[in-house]
Design a protein around this motif. Structure first.
Motif, PDB file in Angstrom:
ATOM      1  N   ARG A   1      21.944  15.086  38.039  1.00 35.63           N
ATOM      2  CA  ARG A   1      20.772  15.206  37.185  1.00 35.63           C
ATOM      3  C   ARG A   1      20.988  14.733  35.755  1.00 35.63           C
ATOM      4  N   HIS A   2      22.217  14.514  35.339  1.00 35.27           N
ATOM      5  CA  HIS A   2      22.507  14.160  33.946  1.00 35.27           C
ATOM      6  C   HIS A   2      22.801  12.665  33.809  1.00 35.27           C
ATOM      7  N   TYR A   3      22.197  12.061  32.783  1.00 37.76           N
ATOM      8  CA  TYR A   3      22.371  10.636  32.509  1.00 37.76           C
ATOM      9  C   TYR A   3      22.762  10.456  31.041  1.00 37.76           C
ATOM     10  N   LEU A   4      23.785   9.661  30.802  1.00 37.45           N
ATOM     11  CA  LEU A   4      24.095   9.214  29.454  1.00 37.45           C
ATOM     12  C   LEU A   4      23.142   8.064  29.138  1.00 37.45           C
ATOM     13  N   ALA A   5      22.411   8.154  28.013  1.00 35.88           N
ATOM     14  CA  ALA A   5      21.354   7.180  27.733  1.00 35.88           C
ATOM     15  C   ALA A   5      21.433   6.696  26.293  1.00 35.88           C
ATOM     16  N   GLY A   6      20.852   5.510  26.063  1.00 38.29           N
ATOM     17  CA  GLY A   6      20.846   4.960  24.719  1.00 38.29           C
ATOM     18  C   GLY A   6      19.929   3.761  24.574  1.00 38.29           C
ATOM     19  N   GLU A   7      19.625   3.415  23.340  1.00 34.19           N
ATOM     20  CA  GLU A   7      18.810   2.260  23.000  1.00 34.19           C
ATOM     21  C   GLU A   7      19.402   1.574  21.780  1.00 34.19           C
ATOM     22  N   ILE A   8      19.283   0.257  21.741  1.00 36.75           N
ATOM     23  CA  ILE A   8      19.723  -0.525  20.584  1.00 36.75           C
ATOM     24  C   ILE A   8      18.666  -1.593  20.326  1.00 36.75           C
ATOM     25  N   GLY A   9      18.355  -1.837  19.036  1.00 40.95           N
ATOM     26  CA  GLY A   9      17.307  -2.804  18.767  1.00 40.95           C
ATOM     27  C   GLY A   9      17.224  -3.200  17.314  1.00 40.95           C
ATOM     28  N   ASN A  10      16.243  -4.031  17.021  1.00 37.36           N
ATOM     29  CA  ASN A  10      15.976  -4.454  15.646  1.00 37.36           C
ATOM     30  C   ASN A  10      14.472  -4.581  15.450  1.00 37.36           C
ATOM     31  N   GLU A  11      14.036  -4.401  14.208  1.00 40.55           N
ATOM     32  CA  GLU A  11      12.609  -4.492  13.888  1.00 40.55           C
ATOM     33  C   GLU A  11      12.419  -5.160  12.528  1.00 40.55           C
ATOM     34  N   ASN A  12      11.313  -5.889  12.431  1.00 45.18           N
ATOM     35  CA  ASN A  12      10.886  -6.504  11.174  1.00 45.18           C
ATOM     36  C   ASN A  12       9.393  -6.223  11.055  1.00 45.18           C
ATOM     37  N   LYS A  13       9.032  -5.300  10.167  1.00 49.23           N
ATOM     38  CA  LYS A  13       7.666  -4.805  10.091  1.00 49.23           C
ATOM     39  C   LYS A  13       7.139  -4.906   8.669  1.00 49.23           C
ATOM     40  N   THR A  14       5.977  -5.529   8.506  1.00 49.37           N
ATOM     41  CA  THR A  14       5.289  -5.585   7.221  1.00 49.37           C
ATOM     42  C   THR A  14       4.106  -4.636   7.256  1.00 49.37           C
ATOM     43  N   VAL A  15       4.076  -3.721   6.311  1.00 48.47           N
ATOM     44  CA  VAL A  15       3.000  -2.727   6.221  1.00 48.47           C
ATOM     45  C   VAL A  15       2.081  -3.116   5.061  1.00 48.47           C
ATOM     46  N   VAL A  16       0.803  -3.243   5.367  1.00 50.87           N
ATOM     47  CA  VAL A  16      -0.186  -3.641   4.364  1.00 50.87           C
ATOM     48  C   VAL A  16      -1.133  -2.471   4.137  1.00 50.87           C
ATOM     49  N   ASN A  17      -1.078  -1.886   2.942  1.00 45.99           N
ATOM     50  CA  ASN A  17      -1.985  -0.825   2.521  1.00 45.99           C
ATOM     51  C   ASN A  17      -2.817  -1.317   1.346  1.00 45.99           C
ATOM     52  N   PRO A  18      -3.928  -0.642   1.042  1.00 51.75           N
ATOM     53  CA  PRO A  18      -4.752  -1.078  -0.104  1.00 51.75           C
ATOM     54  C   PRO A  18      -3.980  -1.147  -1.415  1.00 51.75           C
ATOM     55  N   GLN A  19      -3.004  -0.264  -1.584  1.00 53.72           N
ATOM     56  CA  GLN A  19      -2.256  -0.242  -2.839  1.00 53.72           C
ATOM     57  C   GLN A  19      -0.797  -0.637  -2.690  1.00 53.72           C
ATOM     58  N   LEU A  20      -0.379  -0.991  -1.472  1.00 56.96           N
ATOM     59  CA  LEU A  20       1.049  -1.257  -1.253  1.00 56.96           C
ATOM     60  C   LEU A  20       1.239  -2.244  -0.113  1.00 56.96           C
ATOM     61  N   ASN A  21       2.132  -3.207  -0.338  1.00 59.01           N
ATOM     62  CA  ASN A  21       2.503  -4.169   0.695  1.00 59.01           C
ATOM     63  C   ASN A  21       4.022  -4.293   0.687  1.00 59.01           C
ATOM     64  N   PHE A  22       4.663  -3.920   1.799  1.00 57.56           N
ATOM     65  CA  PHE A  22       6.125  -3.975   1.842  1.00 57.56           C
ATOM     66  C   PHE A  22       6.601  -4.389   3.228  1.00 57.56           C
ATOM     67  N   THR A  23       7.829  -4.881   3.302  1.00 65.96           N
ATOM     68  CA  THR A  23       8.435  -5.322   4.560  1.00 65.96           C
ATOM     69  C   THR A  23       9.742  -4.568   4.783  1.00 65.96           C
ATOM     70  N   THR A  24       9.888  -4.019   5.977  1.00 70.10           N
ATOM     71  CA  THR A  24      11.121  -3.331   6.385  1.00 70.10           C
ATOM     72  C   THR A  24      11.753  -4.107   7.525  1.00 70.10           C
ATOM     73  N   LYS A  25      13.056  -4.340   7.435  1.00 74.84           N
ATOM     74  CA  LYS A  25      13.750  -4.987   8.549  1.00 74.84           C
ATOM     75  C   LYS A  25      15.172  -4.450   8.656  1.00 74.84           C
ATOM     76  N   GLY A  26      15.626  -4.292   9.900  1.00 71.88           N
ATOM     77  CA  GLY A  26      16.964  -3.761  10.125  1.00 71.88           C
ATOM     78  C   GLY A  26      17.226  -3.492  11.596  1.00 71.88           C
ATOM     79  N   THR A  27      18.375  -2.901  11.883  1.00 70.88           N
ATOM     80  CA  THR A  27      18.797  -2.601  13.246  1.00 70.88           C
ATOM     81  C   THR A  27      18.995  -1.101  13.401  1.00 70.88           C
ATOM     82  N   TYR A  28      19.045  -0.659  14.662  1.00 70.30           N
ATOM     83  CA  TYR A  28      19.215   0.767  14.932  1.00 70.30           C
ATOM     84  C   TYR A  28      19.930   0.980  16.263  1.00 70.30           C
ATOM     85  N   LEU A  29      20.479   2.174  16.401  1.00 78.68           N
ATOM     86  CA  LEU A  29      21.181   2.583  17.620  1.00 78.68           C
ATOM     87  C   LEU A  29      20.865   4.047  17.904  1.00 78.68           C
ATOM     88  N   LYS A  30      20.570   4.345  19.169  1.00 79.30           N
ATOM     89  CA  LYS A  30      20.319   5.721  19.598  1.00 79.30           C
ATOM     90  C   LYS A  30      21.193   6.035  20.810  1.00 79.30           C
TER      91      LYS A  30
END
Length: 257
Positions: free
Chosen positions: A81-110
């Motif tokens: 019933r037990h599984y060792l699990a994980g995820e690895i990835g990268n994201e590049n996201k630009t968020v556009v708000n009425p008062q703020l525009n910024f870009t986040t990019k990087g990698t992650y591991l879970k």
């Protein structure tokens, strides 16, 4: 008298012969009766590595202009019933708000584990799981533009200020509670999805700015909480098999005790 003795001796031999034949027939009949053996039903379950990709992030990169991302997923079966699990990835996201525009990019591991709550039938390997992950992300934030908030609109809105400031070397750590499922649709091919509730443990913030989006964690709510979702397709690579007793027989043995 001599003839009588011979007569008695002959009768004894006949009786002895009859008794011997009867015993042989009885033994033969006994051997021919099938004996019900108290056998324990068993089945062999496969153990191995499952590798796949998050289709949600992959397809999102095509229809959402301000997003690019890729996530690889995997799990390894440790016990029934037990599984060792994980995820690895990268994201590049630009968020556009009425008062703020910024870009986040990087990698992650879970990394973490899943527990299968589903009792499969014979030869089935589907999963309905709950689990836990520890996540870590390394990323940068670029402040593209912003507006200074002005409570007095008599003179109109404040002009947009183009910034371009980039904050490097940022990081975050968090814990995820995961609930999901995987189903085998073809031989060794599984599709699945999961929902995630995230809580930040620590993060590095840029000066005069906040981490409103963290790769792998997604958007931050109230600074600490986040939610996530993935839709995966994966391939199972069997490595070995283990023999287990059938559950029905185990329950029967417990009742006898």
């Amino acid at each position: 008298m001599k003839h009588i003795s011979k007569y008695i001796f002959s009768i004894g031999l006949v009786l002895l012969s009859i008794a011997s034949n009867a015993q042989e027939i009885s033994t033969t009949q006994k051997d021919s009766i099938p004996v019900k053996k108290d056998t324990i039903p068993v089945k062999k379950e496969r153990y191995g590595l499952r590798l796949g990709v998050d289709l949600f992030k992959l397809t999102r990169s095509f229809y959402e202009k301000e997003y690019r991302g890729l996530e690889l997923v995997g799990d390894f079966r440790l016990t029934r019933r037990h599984y060792l699990a994980g995820e690895i990835g990268n994201e590049n996201k630009t968020v556009v708000n009425p008062q703020l525009n910024f870009t986040t990019k990087g990698t992650y591991l879970k990394v973490g584990f899943d527990y299968n709550t589903y009792e499969n039938w014979m030869n089935m390997e589907n999963i309905i799981s709950v689990g836990l992950r520890y996540g870590v992300s390394s990323f940068s934030q670029t402040l593209n533009s912003y507006q200074v908030y002005n409570s007095n609109h008599y003179f109109g809105e404040s002009p947009t200020i183009v910034s371009g400031d980039t904050f490097e070397g940022l990081s975050a750590q968090w814990i995820e509670v995961v609930a999901g499922m995987k189903a085998e649709v073809f031989q060794n091919v599984f599709v699945g999805f999961s929902f995630r509730l995230n809580r930040l443990i620590s993060q590095n913030r840029p000066n005069n700015f906040d981490n409103l989006y963290i790769p792998g964690f997604n958007r931050t709510y109230n600074g600490d909480f986040g939610v996530g979702f993935n839709y995966t397709v994966s391939y199972f690579i069997p490595l070995y098999k283990a023999t287990v007793k059938a559950k029905a027989k185990k329950e029967k043995e417990k009742k006898k005790k």
